[in-house]
Design a protein around this motif. Structure first.
Motif, PDB file in Angstrom:
ATOM      1  N   UNK A  13      51.715  44.428  45.426  1.00 12.39           N
ATOM      2  CA  UNK A  13      50.268  44.408  45.624  1.00 12.39           C
ATOM      3  C   UNK A  13      49.753  45.598  44.824  1.00 12.39           C
ATOM      4  N   UNK A  14      48.936  45.297  43.849  1.00 17.96           N
ATOM      5  CA  UNK A  14      48.504  46.340  42.921  1.00 17.96           C
ATOM      6  C   UNK A  14      47.574  47.343  43.584  1.00 17.96           C
ATOM      7  N   UNK A  15      47.716  48.569  43.152  1.00 19.36           N
ATOM      8  CA  UNK A  15      46.951  49.675  43.723  1.00 19.36           C
ATOM      9  C   UNK A  15      45.440  49.430  43.660  1.00 19.36           C
ATOM     10  N   UNK A  16      44.964  48.873  42.558  1.00 19.69           N
ATOM     11  CA  UNK A  16      43.521  48.633  42.442  1.00 19.69           C
ATOM     12  C   UNK A  16      43.054  47.553  43.427  1.00 19.69           C
ATOM     13  N   UNK A  17      43.906  46.585  43.740  1.00 16.19           N
ATOM     14  CA  UNK A  17      43.558  45.581  44.751  1.00 16.19           C
ATOM     15  C   UNK A  17      43.417  46.230  46.120  1.00 16.19           C
ATOM     16  N   UNK A  49      53.649  52.887  39.006  1.00 17.78           N
ATOM     17  CA  UNK A  49      52.723  52.467  37.974  1.00 17.78           C
ATOM     18  C   UNK A  49      52.014  51.158  38.265  1.00 17.78           C
ATOM     19  N   UNK A  50      52.347  50.525  39.399  1.00 15.83           N
ATOM     20  CA  UNK A  50      51.738  49.241  39.722  1.00 15.83           C
ATOM     21  C   UNK A  50      51.087  49.240  41.095  1.00 15.83           C
ATOM     22  N   UNK A  51      51.867  49.451  42.149  1.00 15.40           N
ATOM     23  CA  UNK A  51      51.312  49.379  43.495  1.00 15.40           C
ATOM     24  C   UNK A  51      52.381  49.556  44.546  1.00 15.40           C
TER      25      UNK A  51
END
Length: 66
Positions: A12-16, A56-58
């Protein structure tokens, strides 16, 4: 937690997570997500789940490794 549960075992991406958290919290700081993840990690230990950082992703919600 809802996004992590929905996508159990997947990144689950950090920005989400940040966007979702922004709808739940009135004041969002850079460290808000980190604080929530830290608290969730503590609570999940007792039921053998963990939140792993995908650098680097989530984050990934998964069963604890033995």
């Amino acid at each position: 937690m809802a996004l992590l549960v929905e996508r159990f075992g997947e990144v689950v991406y950090r920005n989400e997570l940040t966007n979702y958290l922004a709808t739940q919290v009135t004041t969002l700081t850079r460290n808000s997500l980190d604080l929530h993840i830290m608290r969730l990690r503590r609570r999940l230990q007792s039921i053998d789940l963990s939140i792993r950082t995908a650098w680097g992703r989530g984050y990934i919600l998964e069963a604890m490794r033995s």
